[in-house]
Design a protein around this motif. Structure first.
Motif, PDB file in Angstrom:
ATOM      1  N   UNK A  64       0.852  -1.193   0.000  1.00 12.89           N
ATOM      2  CA  UNK A  64       0.000   0.000   0.000  1.00 12.89           C
ATOM      3  C   UNK A  64       0.887   1.241   0.000  1.00 12.89           C
ATOM      4  N   UNK A  65       1.912   1.206   0.827  1.00 13.60           N
ATOM      5  CA  UNK A  65       2.793   2.369   0.932  1.00 13.60           C
ATOM      6  C   UNK A  65       3.664   2.529  -0.315  1.00 13.60           C
ATOM      7  N   UNK A  66       4.474   1.491  -0.613  1.00 19.48           N
ATOM      8  CA  UNK A  66       5.423   1.626  -1.721  1.00 19.48           C
ATOM      9  C   UNK A  66       4.719   1.616  -3.079  1.00 19.48           C
ATOM     10  N   UNK A  67       3.633   0.854  -3.178  1.00 21.29           N
ATOM     11  CA  UNK A  67       2.890   0.809  -4.432  1.00 21.29           C
ATOM     12  C   UNK A  67       2.301   2.170  -4.774  1.00 21.29           C
ATOM     13  N   UNK A  68       1.675   2.816  -3.782  1.00 22.30           N
ATOM     14  CA  UNK A  68       1.094   4.137  -3.997  1.00 22.30           C
ATOM     15  C   UNK A  68       2.181   5.136  -4.362  1.00 22.30           C
ATOM     16  N   UNK A  69       3.295   5.055  -3.630  1.00 20.64           N
ATOM     17  CA  UNK A  69       4.397   5.976  -3.882  1.00 20.64           C
ATOM     18  C   UNK A  69       4.943   5.775  -5.303  1.00 20.64           C
ATOM     19  N   UNK A  70       5.169   4.517  -5.669  1.00 22.36           N
ATOM     20  CA  UNK A  70       5.698   4.233  -7.006  1.00 22.36           C
ATOM     21  C   UNK A  70       4.729   4.716  -8.084  1.00 22.36           C
ATOM     22  N   UNK A  71       3.429   4.454  -7.876  1.00 25.97           N
ATOM     23  CA  UNK A  71       2.434   4.876  -8.870  1.00 25.97           C
ATOM     24  C   UNK A  71       2.432   6.391  -9.003  1.00 25.97           C
ATOM     25  N   UNK A  72       2.521   7.106  -7.878  1.00 31.45           N
ATOM     26  CA  UNK A  72       2.543   8.571  -7.909  1.00 31.45           C
ATOM     27  C   UNK A  72       3.752   9.068  -8.693  1.00 31.45           C
ATOM     28  N   UNK A  73       4.908   8.469  -8.417  1.00 34.22           N
ATOM     29  CA  UNK A  73       6.131   8.887  -9.112  1.00 34.22           C
ATOM     30  C   UNK A  73       6.016   8.587 -10.605  1.00 34.22           C
ATOM     31  N   UNK A  74       5.531   7.383 -10.936  1.00 33.37           N
ATOM     32  CA  UNK A  74       5.437   6.997 -12.351  1.00 33.37           C
ATOM     33  C   UNK A  74       4.426   7.857 -13.102  1.00 33.37           C
ATOM     34  N   UNK A  75       3.313   8.180 -12.447  1.00 37.15           N
ATOM     35  CA  UNK A  75       2.255   8.922 -13.135  1.00 37.15           C
ATOM     36  C   UNK A  75       2.570  10.410 -13.221  1.00 37.15           C
ATOM     37  N   UNK A  76       3.312  10.927 -12.259  1.00 40.91           N
ATOM     38  CA  UNK A  76       3.458  12.383 -12.175  1.00 40.91           C
ATOM     39  C   UNK A  76       4.838  12.918 -12.520  1.00 40.91           C
ATOM     40  N   UNK A  77       5.876  12.100 -12.337  1.00 40.32           N
ATOM     41  CA  UNK A  77       7.223  12.641 -12.500  1.00 40.32           C
ATOM     42  C   UNK A  77       7.824  12.191 -13.832  1.00 40.32           C
ATOM     43  N   UNK A  78       8.562  13.091 -14.431  1.00 38.96           N
ATOM     44  CA  UNK A  78       9.345  12.739 -15.606  1.00 38.96           C
ATOM     45  C   UNK A  78      10.776  12.616 -15.135  1.00 38.96           C
ATOM     46  N   UNK A  79      11.368  11.434 -15.306  1.00 34.04           N
ATOM     47  CA  UNK A  79      12.760  11.302 -14.878  1.00 34.04           C
ATOM     48  C   UNK A  79      13.477  10.303 -15.773  1.00 34.04           C
ATOM     49  N   UNK A  80      14.773  10.347 -15.707  1.00 36.55           N
ATOM     50  CA  UNK A  80      15.590   9.460 -16.525  1.00 36.55           C
ATOM     51  C   UNK A  80      15.359   8.026 -16.048  1.00 36.55           C
ATOM     52  N   UNK A 145       0.718  -0.976  -8.189  1.00 35.39           N
ATOM     53  CA  UNK A 145       1.233   0.025  -9.128  1.00 35.39           C
ATOM     54  C   UNK A 145       0.408   0.030 -10.411  1.00 35.39           C
ATOM     55  N   UNK A 146       0.125  -1.172 -10.927  1.00 36.50           N
ATOM     56  CA  UNK A 146      -0.616  -1.266 -12.184  1.00 36.50           C
ATOM     57  C   UNK A 146      -2.058  -0.783 -12.033  1.00 36.50           C
ATOM     58  N   UNK A 147      -2.574  -0.903 -10.839  1.00 40.72           N
ATOM     59  CA  UNK A 147      -3.943  -0.456 -10.601  1.00 40.72           C
ATOM     60  C   UNK A 147      -4.006   1.065 -10.468  1.00 40.72           C
ATOM     61  N   UNK A 148      -3.037   1.631  -9.769  1.00 40.55           N
ATOM     62  CA  UNK A 148      -3.117   3.060  -9.426  1.00 40.55           C
ATOM     63  C   UNK A 148      -2.576   3.989 -10.516  1.00 40.55           C
ATOM     64  N   UNK A 149      -1.543   3.541 -11.239  1.00 40.94           N
ATOM     65  CA  UNK A 149      -0.925   4.451 -12.216  1.00 40.94           C
ATOM     66  C   UNK A 149      -1.922   4.975 -13.255  1.00 40.94           C
ATOM     67  N   UNK A 181      -9.668  10.029  -4.108  1.00 39.35           N
ATOM     68  CA  UNK A 181      -9.907   9.769  -5.527  1.00 39.35           C
ATOM     69  C   UNK A 181      -9.401   8.382  -5.919  1.00 39.35           C
ATOM     70  N   UNK A 182      -8.430   7.878  -5.156  1.00 38.11           N
ATOM     71  CA  UNK A 182      -7.841   6.575  -5.490  1.00 38.11           C
ATOM     72  C   UNK A 182      -8.504   5.431  -4.744  1.00 38.11           C
ATOM     73  N   UNK A 183      -9.503   5.735  -3.902  1.00 39.61           N
ATOM     74  CA  UNK A 183      -9.931   4.731  -2.923  1.00 39.61           C
ATOM     75  C   UNK A 183     -10.345   3.396  -3.533  1.00 39.61           C
ATOM     76  N   UNK A 184     -11.080   3.411  -4.633  1.00 41.55           N
ATOM     77  CA  UNK A 184     -11.513   2.132  -5.204  1.00 41.55           C
ATOM     78  C   UNK A 184     -10.368   1.405  -5.882  1.00 41.55           C
ATOM     79  N   UNK A 185      -9.464   2.164  -6.436  1.00 41.45           N
ATOM     80  CA  UNK A 185      -8.267   1.561  -7.003  1.00 41.45           C
ATOM     81  C   UNK A 185      -7.434   0.898  -5.924  1.00 41.45           C
ATOM     82  N   UNK A 186      -7.366   1.546  -4.764  1.00 43.36           N
ATOM     83  CA  UNK A 186      -6.617   0.975  -3.637  1.00 43.36           C
ATOM     84  C   UNK A 186      -7.268  -0.321  -3.174  1.00 43.36           C
TER      85      UNK A 186
END
Lengths: 269, 365
Positions: A64-80, A145-149, A181-186
């Motif tokens: 729940x913790x790392x998955x949400x964090x990873x999804x947030x980073x993948x969906x919102x951040x542009x990085x190398x 991650x696949x659910x939230x991204x 907004x993510x509750x059902x995805x979670x």
């Protein structure tokens, strides 16, 4: 033609799903309810259930913790390396759990750097709870991650920006806007994670050593009972796990329907 | 509260979204930022709100420099193009969101939300969720939510962009009334020139990240400072010719251009209603052929073609049109009664300055 197709689907469904389940249920109670109950409540079985529950809860919290964090980073951040990370996240789906377990054995073996480090620190990783948690984490990581991204991508950032213009700080934005907004995805991601964690066998078998009353999870107990020709025990524990999985799937279906309407609403606005 | 921006610049990567823009929004004013999509007007709005950080320049709200304040500290109300209502909250909770963040008492929140629901004609809808509302209702909830914490200024990004034409008209009129009642300094962005004209007290026209012209709707319409403004605001005939003996020659048409050297290329613009057309070929000096008649509902538009191949548009009210008996293809005569020499490409909009005084004038038929 249509009838034939429907007939094939029904045949497939009955032979592959319903048949085995009914047979399992029948066999579980072949020696009577009392025998079923004895098998399910014997210390080895109870220990297996407890261990499985422990691993599942810990894995769920971490995901729940790392998955949400990873999804947030993948969906919102542009990085190398974003594409690389995104691609590798699906790897656990493609790799056999046995291989996942084997990789952990290699990584934490007594001759490796990590193995030596934890060995000297007095922490037992392999053939103990830590490795079993790591193995289960490995196989369940993609679900959250696949659910939230995609959900985060559909939602966009306007609602969060609106919250900021109304004075909300970053934590308030996350707790009051993003998370709801993510509750059902979670819920959806969590159910998949739980179902997979309960059912995991291969990876856990390799790293746990399958030690009775120590590292034997419920699925390992089923396997062990079967190997020992204790079919009633194997059937009883299996049926119990099946019932739990069925309950989880029911929750999943409800969550899926809700998540779909949420996304549809997001799309419609 | 007054808003002022000075030398505001925003670069994204190698592109410049906003380049050295300065303007003032006066206290209590309703000002429209008008420009085509991609002209940087939304970026200006986001910079003022604090949703983007400027590359250069200063922003003042109520005389105080706010560059270093976060969006949360700027005390602005922002209405997003697609409203960005919180989908998981009811209308009441959406409007109360900012008040809860600012820790208003429960009673004050209740009172303020009810007040806004009444003001926005949303009575009885407090318990609904955003997806249960119509487009116009959502838009009003978005404005109510932005106004609830009594912001110093109200910023609106394409506030009428996402509703259908009929509702849009109602919302425009409603917004003007609301602004008159509340008198909160408001800045809104639009790509619709008609909307900007109707709603704003003053308009700022943008193109390619630059400020083209600022003025009242009438100023911008009647005296466009640049060719871009002339083309963008309303409809305008624009022709190009070379100066000879202080006259711009465009085929058989001549426009006085005192003070311009021979050989200079100039653009001349005139609104369609300054192009008079008559079915009598001797009425006006210029001759043309009527190519097309368009019915516009309130008026007619005539398209004529001169012997030199120039295609010009004329606008005529219904009464006048009925007096004439035009048929497509017939010969007509025409005259331009009022025109403007447009500032050249690259030259700055210099109304009334010494070098670029625009020349306007009636032409004798």
């Amino acid at each position: 033609m249509r009838r034939v197709l429907i007939g094939i689907v029904w045949f497939y469904f009955l032979v592959l799903l319903v048949g085995p389940i009914l047979y399992l249920a029948n066999q579980s109670f072949s020696q009577g309810i009392e025998a079923f109950w004895t098998e399910v409540t014997r210390p080895e079985a109870l220990h297996g259930f407890t261990l499985t529950a422990e691993i599942t809860v810990i894995v769920l919290v971490l995901n729940l913790f790392f998955g949400t964090m990873t999804a947030l980073v993948l969906a919102r951040q542009q990085f190398w390396g974003r594409g690389l990370v995104s691609g590798v996240i699906d790897l656990p789906f493609a790799v056999s759990p046995v291989i996942a377990g084997f990789m952990l054995i290699l990584l934490f073996g007594p001759d490796t750097l990590l193995g030596t480090f934890f060995g000297q620190a007095g922490v037992k990783v392999l053939f103990a709870l830590p490795a079993m948690i790591l193995a289960t984490l490995f196989v369940t990581f993609p679900f959250m991650v696949r659910e939230l991204t995609p959900l985060l991508q559909t939602l966009g950032t306007e609602e969060e920006e609106a919250a900021r213009t109304l004075g909300a700080g970053e934590w308030q934005v996350f707790l009051k806007v993003t998370l709801p907004a993510l509750r059902w995805g979670l819920v959806y991601g969590a159910t998949l994670t739980v179902a997979r964690a309960i059912g995991e066998f291969g990876a856990v078998l390799v790293v746990s050593g399958n030690i009775l009353l120590l590292t034997q999870t419920a699925t390992l107990h089923i396997y062990q009972s079967y190997v020992d020709f204790n079919y009633v025990a194997a059937n009883a524990v299996a049926l119990t796990l099946l019932a739990v999985s069925f309950a989880i799937l029911t929750v999943l279906e409800i969550a899926k329907a809700r998540a779909e309407t949420t996304v549809a609403e997001a799309g419609a606005q | 509260m007054k808003i002022e921006v000075r030398g505001l610049t925003k670069k994204f990567g190698s592109g410049t979204a906003v380049g050295d823009v300065s303007f003032v929004v006066h206290e209590g004013e309703l000002l429209g930022l008008l420009g085509p999509s991609g002209s940087g007007k939304t970026t200006v709005l986001r910079l003022i709100a604090g949703l983007e950080i400027p590359t250069a320049g200063d922003i003042f709200i109520d005389g105080k420099r706010v560059n270093d304040l976060t969006v949360q500290e700027r005390n602005i109300g922002f209405v997003f193009q697609h409203y960005a209502l919180f989908k998981h909250l009811t209308v009441f909770d959406n409007i109360a969101f900012g008040l809860k963040i600012k820790k208003w008492s429960r009673r004050d929140i209740e009172q303020r939300v009810q007040e806004l629901l009444a003001l926005m004609s949303l009575e009885g809808l407090g318990g609904r969720y955003p997806h249960q509302l119509s487009g116009g209702q959502r838009q009003r909830v978005a404005i109510a939510r932005a106004l609830a914490p009594r912001p110093a200024v109200l910023l609106m990004d394409e506030p009428f962009g996402a509703v259908d034409a009929k509702v849009r008209q109602e919302l425009r009129e409603w917004l003007i009334r609301l602004h008159t009642d509340l008198n909160v300094t408001s800045l809104f962005v639009t790509h619709d020139q008609e909307e900007a004209m109707e709603v704003s007290g003053r308009i700022i026209v943008f193109s390619k990240g630059k400020l083209e012209q600022a003025g009242s709707p009438a100023d911008v319409y009647e005296e466009p400072a640049t060719e871009f403004v002339a083309r963008f605001i309303g409809s305008m005939n624009i022709v190009e010719g070379v100066v000879r003996r202080e006259q711009v020659q465009v085929g058989s048409l001549e426009f006085p251009a005192p003070g311009f050297p021979d050989g200079q290329k100039l653009q001349v613009g005139f609104r369609p209603y300054y192009l008079k057309v008559a079915e009598d070929p001797t009425r006006y000096r210029q001759q043309a052929k009527l190519r097309h008649i368009y019915f516009l509902g309130v008026a007619y538009r005539l398209e004529i073609e001169t012997a030199d191949g120039l295609i010009l548009r004329s606008r005529m009210n219904k009464e006048e049109f009925r007096r004439c008996h035009f048929t497509v293809g017939q010969a007509v005569s025409f005259a331009v009664t009022h025109f403007r020499i447009l500032p050249q490409e690259g030259a700055t909009a210099a109304i009334g300055s010494e070098t670029g005084t625009p020349i306007t004038g009636p032409l004798t038929p």
